[in-house]
Design an enzyme around this catalytic site. Structure first.
Site, PDB file in Angstrom:
ATOM      1  N   TYR A  77       0.828  -1.195   0.000  1.00 29.81           N
ATOM      2  CA  TYR A  77       0.000   0.000   0.000  1.00 29.81           C
ATOM      3  C   TYR A  77       0.869   1.254   0.000  1.00 29.81           C
ATOM      4  O   TYR A  77       0.651   2.186  -0.796  1.00 29.81           O
ATOM      5  CB  TYR A  77      -0.926   0.000   1.215  1.00 29.81           C
ATOM      6  CG  TYR A  77      -1.744   1.262   1.359  1.00 29.81           C
ATOM      7  CD1 TYR A  77      -2.709   1.606   0.415  1.00 29.81           C
ATOM      8  CD2 TYR A  77      -1.545   2.114   2.445  1.00 29.81           C
ATOM      9  CE1 TYR A  77      -3.451   2.773   0.546  1.00 29.81           C
ATOM     10  CE2 TYR A  77      -2.290   3.285   2.582  1.00 29.81           C
ATOM     11  CZ  TYR A  77      -3.247   3.602   1.631  1.00 29.81           C
ATOM     12  OH  TYR A  77      -3.975   4.756   1.759  1.00 29.81           O
ATOM     13  N   GLY A 115     -51.013  27.553  42.007  1.00 26.29           N
ATOM     14  CA  GLY A 115     -51.052  27.789  43.439  1.00 26.29           C
ATOM     15  C   GLY A 115     -49.949  27.102  44.230  1.00 26.29           C
ATOM     16  O   GLY A 115     -49.787  27.354  45.428  1.00 26.29           O
TER      17      GLY A 115
END
Length: 369
Positions: free
Chosen positions: A103, A282
């Site tokens: 390679y 509340g």
């Protein structure tokens, strides 16, 4: 400008073509494995700039190394010379071009062809000896350890590490593409023998595997790494790119009582955590103070009253805010505080704290107003 990209369906090629389009370069011709000698010659002749990314690193037989790396490059060069073209060209080579393997030798041959072309024609020719490139769309279980590690970590597959201290030199795909695209507008007057992509991240196999494990665990621990800069940013993005669509989501814990719900979303080791909570109409939440901890609240839905009282002087203060305004309300050390839903609908509030919650040292002292 007619731009030619060889290996356009590969990892680098796909990313580069996207970046070229984003940068306004629409005339991009591509060479893939489907092209024959005639079509390659025509595309090379008509190109004003060539990115030669095609190559072979996993051949079925050894002859393909030379055919796919050296011979293809020489064919491109011969076409340019024979047609009296001096087209700028970029070659993606490899650091293995210095090695005496099939390679590496084939890549060195490709480099020689480009260098000879540069010498003969005086054209701009760039040889990039790339280290390992990582990023989205890199094929796992092929020739990239990072891609394989990402894929295996996400899918619960084993990772084999022979030497955790083995060094890795890595470049990120976005940096490669930015460098390559910049050559179209910022062409150096005298190209170097070998060009480089920066930054090069120096790390180890063990460090990469450890970070990927942290990334996976963050969905349960909710603790994220420093994924906003540098190598961890690039690696985290790469890791996420291997998710399948059905893996895009995850649940976070939610704690519900008569007041509403509370969920932690994201934690950091040094910059606190993000959470959100709800409160029914509340309902009052809080009623405590901190010595050191800081919190920032943002009302995403509904109306809220924040009340404060100094724990020593008794000084009091309150403020009303709602989804209609994007007001950050901060808690200040030494002031007890609470928040009340004063609207008629559910209250949803985002919360950032400057530290992760520590059950052993909560720095949260109950004190009503």
């Amino acid at each position: 400008m007619n731009i030619l990209v060889t290996g356009a369906k590969g990892f680098i090629g796909q990313n580069l073509c996207i970046h070229l389009k984003e940068s306004g370069f629409e005339n991009v011709e591509k060479i893939t494995r489907d092209d024959n000698d005639k079509s390659i010659e025509e595309k090379v002749k008509n190109a004003n700039f060539i990115y030669h990314l095609a190559g072979v690193n996993r051949p079925e037989n050894d002859d393909e190394f030379k055919q796919g790396n050296t011979d293809l490059t020489q064919k491109i060069v011969n076409t340019l010379v024979n047609n009296k073209r001096s087209t700028p060209i970029v070659l993606t080579s490899s650091i293995q071009a210095e090695l005496n393997n099939l390679y590496g030798v084939s890549k060195a041959g490709a480099e020689s062809a480009i260098a000879a072309y540069r010498e003969k024609t005086g054209s701009a020719a760039y040889i990039y000896r790339l280290p390992n490139v990582f990023g989205k769309w890199c094929k796992p279980n092929y020739n990239s350890a990072v891609a394989t590690f990402c894929y295996n970590t996400i899918n619960g597959l084993p990772i084999t590490v022979h030497n955790a201290e083995a060094p890795l030199s890595l470049v990120y795909i976005d940096d490669v593409c930015h460098e390559f695209v910049s050559l179209l507008t910022n062409t150096p007057s005298e190209p170097k023998e070998y060009s480089q992509v920066e930054p090069v991240y120096k790390t180890t196999v063990g460090k990469v595997v450890s970070l990927l494990s942290d990334f996976k665990q963050s969905r349960t621990s909710l603790i994220t790494n420093k994924v906003g800069v540098g190598f961890e940013r690039a690696l985290y993005s790469t890791y996420l790119s291997y998710f399948k669509p059905e893996q895009f989501t995850y649940d976070v814990p939610s704690y519900t009582d008569e007041r509403g719900s509370f969920s932690e979303m994201l934690k950091t080791t040094d910059s606190g955590q993000f959470s959100f909570f709800t409160a029914h109409p509340g309902i009052t939440r809080g009623g405590h103070y901190h010595h050191t901890k800081n919190e920032k609240f943002l009302v995403l839905k509904g109306e809220a009253r924040f009340k404060f009282k100094h724990i020593v002087t008794g000084e009091e203060y309150e403020i009303n805010t709602s989804e209609a305004v994007r007001t950050i309300v901060e808690t200040v050390p030494g002031w007890t505080h609470d928040i009340t839903n004063i609207g008629s609908e559910e209250l949803i509030v985002m919360l950032w704290a400057n530290e992760m919650f520590d059950r052993d040292k909560p720095d949260t002292v109950a004190m009503s107003l």
